[in-house]
Design an enzyme around this catalytic site. Structure first.
Site, PDB file in Angstrom:
ATOM      1  N   PHE A 148       0.810  -1.225   0.000  1.00  0.00           N
ATOM      2  CA  PHE A 148       0.000   0.000   0.000  1.00  0.00           C
ATOM      3  C   PHE A 148       0.837   1.267   0.000  1.00  0.00           C
ATOM      4  CE2 PHE A 148       0.848  -0.325   4.590  1.00  0.00           C
ATOM      5  CZ  PHE A 148       1.103   0.996   4.897  1.00  0.00           C
ATOM      6  N   LYS A 172      -1.196  -7.052  -9.283  1.00  0.00           N
ATOM      7  CA  LYS A 172      -2.171  -7.193  -8.189  1.00  0.00           C
ATOM      8  C   LYS A 172      -1.759  -6.149  -7.152  1.00  0.00           C
ATOM      9  CE  LYS A 172      -3.127  -8.468  -4.449  1.00  0.00           C
ATOM     10  NZ  LYS A 172      -3.563  -7.500  -3.408  1.00  0.00           N
ATOM     11  N   GLU A 175      -4.985  -3.804  -1.907  1.00  0.00           N
ATOM     12  CA  GLU A 175      -6.431  -3.559  -1.874  1.00  0.00           C
ATOM     13  C   GLU A 175      -6.761  -2.306  -1.058  1.00  0.00           C
ATOM     14  OE1 GLU A 175      -4.560  -5.939  -0.700  1.00  0.00           O
ATOM     15  OE2 GLU A 175      -5.599  -7.293   0.674  1.00  0.00           O
ATOM     16  N   SER A 225       5.433  -7.008   3.224  1.00  0.00           N
ATOM     17  CA  SER A 225       6.008  -7.341   4.528  1.00  0.00           C
ATOM     18  C   SER A 225       6.808  -8.650   4.453  1.00  0.00           C
ATOM     19  CB  SER A 225       4.877  -7.465   5.551  1.00  0.00           C
ATOM     20  OG  SER A 225       3.984  -8.476   5.127  1.00  0.00           O
ATOM     21  N   CYS A 280       9.620   1.812   3.277  1.00  0.00           N
ATOM     22  CA  CYS A 280      10.535   0.719   3.617  1.00  0.00           C
ATOM     23  C   CYS A 280      11.957   1.231   3.793  1.00  0.00           C
ATOM     24  CB  CYS A 280      10.507  -0.350   2.538  1.00  0.00           C
ATOM     25  SG  CYS A 280      11.160   0.277   1.004  1.00  0.00           S
ATOM     26  N   GLU A 381       9.625  -4.448  12.806  1.00  0.00           N
ATOM     27  CA  GLU A 381       9.301  -3.285  11.967  1.00  0.00           C
ATOM     28  C   GLU A 381       7.977  -2.688  12.466  1.00  0.00           C
ATOM     29  OE1 GLU A 381       7.792  -3.966   7.947  1.00  0.00           O
ATOM     30  OE2 GLU A 381       9.077  -2.350   7.232  1.00  0.00           O
TER      31      GLU A 381
END
Ligand code: NAD
Length: 495
Positions: A148, A172, A175, A225, A280, A381
């Site tokens: 995301f 993909k 969402e 992740s 990240c 994290e």
């Protein structure tokens, strides 16, 4: 309610009736619903991808390059619209959204050089009258699964290069903020890309599993992740696919006693709190070396107090909300755990309220001192605006912290000592290193990727690593009949 569909074969479509809400993180309100595609959607997707591959892979690299260049122009023309889409579903500031699209655009520019990038190697007379050359050929149907936090940039690390190499690409997206991918696909179509070369399918892990299990898909590129990256890597590899899976991070910024402290503080502020820490390459740990910690913390604290936390619609905003209510709660839980485990909480971002946006997913800038290696907030994290200060007696202790951590995405050192910075860049076990640069994200013509638990697979993203990932190497050895001596040869040829 607005429905976010799939983009397959140049059409917005879906069979599934299942959906998931999409929110504006600044207000906390639902703004749309996204399709969670089913098996029938996936079958339609595959049919379109299979049908498109032969045609597209036969386009000359120069023809592909011209379409990609037109795509670049379309993105530039629609930059503000794309940034608005990102900010309203992700929450990051408008200028930051724009910056992220531009960093993705740089990969599009790189991919437009594909005729040059695909040039092979040729050796004349490798044996008497024998020539040898190598070429890079497309893989077929390639897929990308993205997170995301960069709804434009991370997909753009993948699909422009894959498509430039003659593959078709299935995206993909996350969402949580799926609209940008659809818009990018439309802009690519408007640039002349044939239908089906770039398809976008929305959904959750059901679609991901269909991708991983499909025999027709040759490669999987993943960013997200670490637990999911590991799963994607293992499952794709077991199914014989080429795979690159980039995972999470815990990036350390080391401040040496000889550093320019004001520059280090400015670097830390942007890297820790920019995009609400949802990067990240965000700096989540600052390592204060020697006796500089107190002065460093005071300056960070004072600057953090003046940080403008606001929705993206406020042009002075420096930090927006988090992606979701669940993510906000997760971060607030980490702050509580840090306190409980004995870290000194200097700035507490919990229960952060902005007038008029009380239901937004905001967490304020958070600062911990006296963090130790054993603490949960150091080991895991967090992916939010939470900065941990860890004190190291000397440079060696700081380097060991960086190297002993499970993640290996990025790191940075602030120093004016060339010997120390050279030692650091040589010895640290990290994929991307900055010297007096807080977020060392490589440009499109270099490659992006971490080490250790931050990357599973052998290839980083974009640059020549990207071209190699999205192509298969073929080497041809050739001679012509007049040079062939009669009779079979039973020993290995050596000249
Ligand atoms: P995520 O792992 O939850 O989701 C990433 C993608 O995987 C999404 O498309 C999601 O639909 C899918 N997914 C989620 N759970 C799945 C499951 N169980 N099975 C199959 N598919 C699944 O990540 P996120 O929360 O969207 O993004 C944040 C994470 O991404 C952070 O850990 C961050 O560090 C990482 N990230 C890494 C990089 C990098 O370059 N290393 C870059 C950006 C983000």
């Amino acid at each position: 309610m607005k429905k976010i569909n799939n983009y397959i074969d140049g059409n917005l479509c879906s069979y599934s009736n299942s959906t998931q809400p999409v929110y504006d993180p600044s207000t906390g309100e639902q703004t749309a619903e996204v399709i969670l595609s089913n098996k029938k959607d996936f079958e339609k997707l595959l049919e379109s991808s299979v049908k498109s591959f032969d045609n597209w892979s036969n386009f000359t690299p120069l023809k592909r390059s011209r379409i990609i260049s037109k795509f670049k122009e379309n993105i530039e023309k629609n930059l503000d619209e794309l940034a608005k889409i990102i900010s309203s579903e992700h929450g990051k500031t408008f200028e930051d959204s724009k910056g992220s699209v531009i960093r993705g655009l740089e990969v599009v520019e790189f991919a437009s050089g594909i005729p040059h990038l695909l040039k092979g190697e040729f050796s004349e007379n490798v044996g008497t009258n024998i020539d040898s050359w190598s070429v890079r050929q497309s893989l077929g149907i390639t897929a990308g699964i993205t997170p995301f936090n960069f709804p434009a940039m991370v997909p753009m690390w993948m699909f422009p290069i894959s498509i430039a190499c003659g593959n078709v690409f299935i995206l993909k997206p996350s969402e949580k903020d799926p609209s940008c991918s659809i818009r990018l696909a439309e802009l690519f179509s408007e640039a002349g890309l044939p239908d089906g070369v770039f398809n976008v399918i929305n959904g959750d892990k059901e679609i991901v599993n269909l991708i991983l299990n499909s025999k027709q898909i040759s490669s999987v590129s993943f960013v997200g992740s670490t637990p999911v990256a590991k799963y994607i890597y293992e499952k794709s590899a077991a199914n014989g696919k080429r795979v690159q899976a980039l995972g999470g991070a815990k990036n350390h910024l080391v401040v040496m006693p000889d550093a320019n402290i004001n520059q280090a503080v400015d670097g830390i502020m942007g890297a820790a709190y920019g995009s609400a820490g949802e990067r990240c390459m965000a700096v989540s740990v600052a390592v204060a070396v020697g006796d500089i910690a107190d002065g460093l913390i005071e300056k960070i604290h004072d600057k953090a107090l003046t940080l403008k936390v606001a929705p993206w619609t406020d042009k002075d905003s420096e930090m927006g909300p988090l992606i979701s209510k669940e993510h906000k709660e997760k971060i607030e839980k980490y702050i509580s755990i840090g306190e409980k485990e004995g870290a000194r909480l200097i700035l507490d971002g919990r229960n952060y309220k902005i007038q008029g946006y009380e239901n937004g997913f905001f967490v304020g800038p958070t600062l911990f001192d006296n963090v130790t290696k054993e603490m949960t907030i150091y080991k895991e994290e967090i992916f939010g605006p939470v900065l941990s200060i860890i004190r190291a007696k000397n440079y060696e202790e700081a380097l060991n912290l960086v190297n002993d951590h499970a993640f290996g995405n990025g790191t940075s050192i602030y120093t004016s000592d060339g010997e120390v910075s050279r030692h650091f860049t040589t010895k640290c076990k990290i994929g991307m290193v900055g010297i007096n640069v807080p977020i060392p994200v490589p440009m499109a013509f270099h490659s992006f990727g971490g080490w250790k638990q931050s990357l599973f697979g052998d290839h980083s993203m974009h640059g020549m690593e990207g071209v190699h990932f999205f192509t298969k190497l073929k080497t041809v050895t050739s001679r012509w009949p007049k040079s062939i001596q009669s009779g079979p040869e039973f020993i290995m040829p050596t000249n």
